[in-house]
Design a protein around this motif. Structure first.
Motif: not given
Length: 332
Positions: A320-321, A314-315, A300-305, A284-286
């Motif tokens: 996980a892969q 992405s990291d 927004h997701l990337s900053r909080l993550f 599923e795309p980020i």
């Protein structure tokens, strides 16, 4: 001896189908009684009241079992001897879509109808007669029920019909349709959401409300409402107060130890986003994950993550892969 095997079709992500349609009439009831686990049949002594037939979809979410069933009329009984020989420390929740049932659970006379929700403690006796019916059955381990603020013994024989019971039924039917699209890693979250919706359906309904544990039960309801609304940008304090019929002060007290309501909502969104990213089978795309769990956009997701976990989405997915590939090599 059965001449044919019942049809068993693995759908996806733990959803299985059991059907007696392909069997001769004389073999169907025995096939149902002796099917492989997971099965609801061994918990009761059953006598068919018409030519027997059943089709059931079975879904495991963590340790919660959900059975979507269409079955013909029969008598059901669970007595002391059966409880001793086939024990299950669980709560059974039956949601009736079509048909009805009438019987006695302990010392309580109960009649169910379409739209009703009925509960039984498998450690206690019961007997009833059901018409041909379509139902959704939840088998909830006692420990899981207790962890969500439910007293299983106090709920034996409780039957209610309410808008929240209908809401739970609608949610479970939608869940069955969505299963093929959901990542396996979402099982625990989905199970928690189902149980919290059950708690919500029981809240304030006479004897059922006595089985909820005060502030703890209210906190569980609040967490369930949050998990149910994670994908909505409008999930906020005001909406939760309306849903739970509590004041802002009460809601704030429930989440004091969590760092506040908004902090808890943000943390839960990040947790479910991370679980999705760590599912090596999901592509599923980020940006879609961000939208699905209530973030304004992928940035927004990337900053909080990154702030929460010290890495980008992405990291997280790449790691996980990498681990999944490493395990695959080790198994070869």
């Amino acid at each position: 001896m059965l001449k044919d095997k019942p049809e068993t079709e693995v759908l996806k992500l733990g959803l299985q189908r059991f059907s007696t349609a392909a069997l001769p009439l004389r073999d169907r009831h025995e096939a149902w009684l002796h099917q492989d686990w997971p099965s609801f049949a061994p918990f009761y002594r059953c006598v068919p009241l018409e030519p027997f037939d059943v089709t059931a979809d079975r879904l495991y979410l963590d340790n919660l079992l959900i059975i979507y069933s269409k079955i013909t009329s029969q008598e059901w009984a669970r007595d002391v001897s059966l409880i001793k020989s086939w024990s299950s420390d669980s709560l059974v929740v039956a949601l009736t879509i079509q048909g009805e049932a009438k019987g006695t659970w302990g010392d309580i006379d109960v009649k169910t109808r379409p739209g009703s929700l009925h509960l039984a403690d498998l450690a206690k006796n019961s007997s009833h007669v059901s018409s041909a019916s379509q139902t959704i059955i939840l088998i909830v381990p006692r420990a899981l029920a207790a962890s969500r603020g439910l007293d299983v013994a106090a709920l034996h024989g409780v039957a209610i019909a309410s808008h929240t019971a209908s809401f739970l039924t609608t949610h479970l039917l939608s869940l069955r349709s969505a299963v093929p699209e959901l990542p396996r890693s979402s099982g625990m979250m989905l199970a928690r959401g189902v149980i919290d919706l059950l708690v919500l359906a029981l809240a304030g309904t006479g004897r059922a409300s006595q089985a909820l544990v005060g502030r703890r039960g209210l906190a569980l309801l609040a967490r369930g409402a949050i998990d149910e609304g994670l994908g909505s940008p409008s999930l906020n304090t005001a909406r939760l107060c309306r849903t739970l019929a509590v004041s802002r002060a009460t809601l704030y007290r429930l989440f004091e130890e969590e760092g506040g309501v908004q902090y808890y909502i943000r943390r839960r969104r990040l947790e479910v986003a991370r679980a999705t990213l760590e599912d090596a089978t999901s592509a599923e795309p980020i940006c879609a994950i961000a939208e699905r769990f209530g973030f304004s956009d992928a940035a927004h997701l990337s900053r909080l993550f990154r702030r929460q976990y010290g890495m980008t989405p992405s990291d997280c997915r790449a790691e996980a892969q990498r681990i999944a590939k490493q395990k695959d090599v080790q198994l070869r």
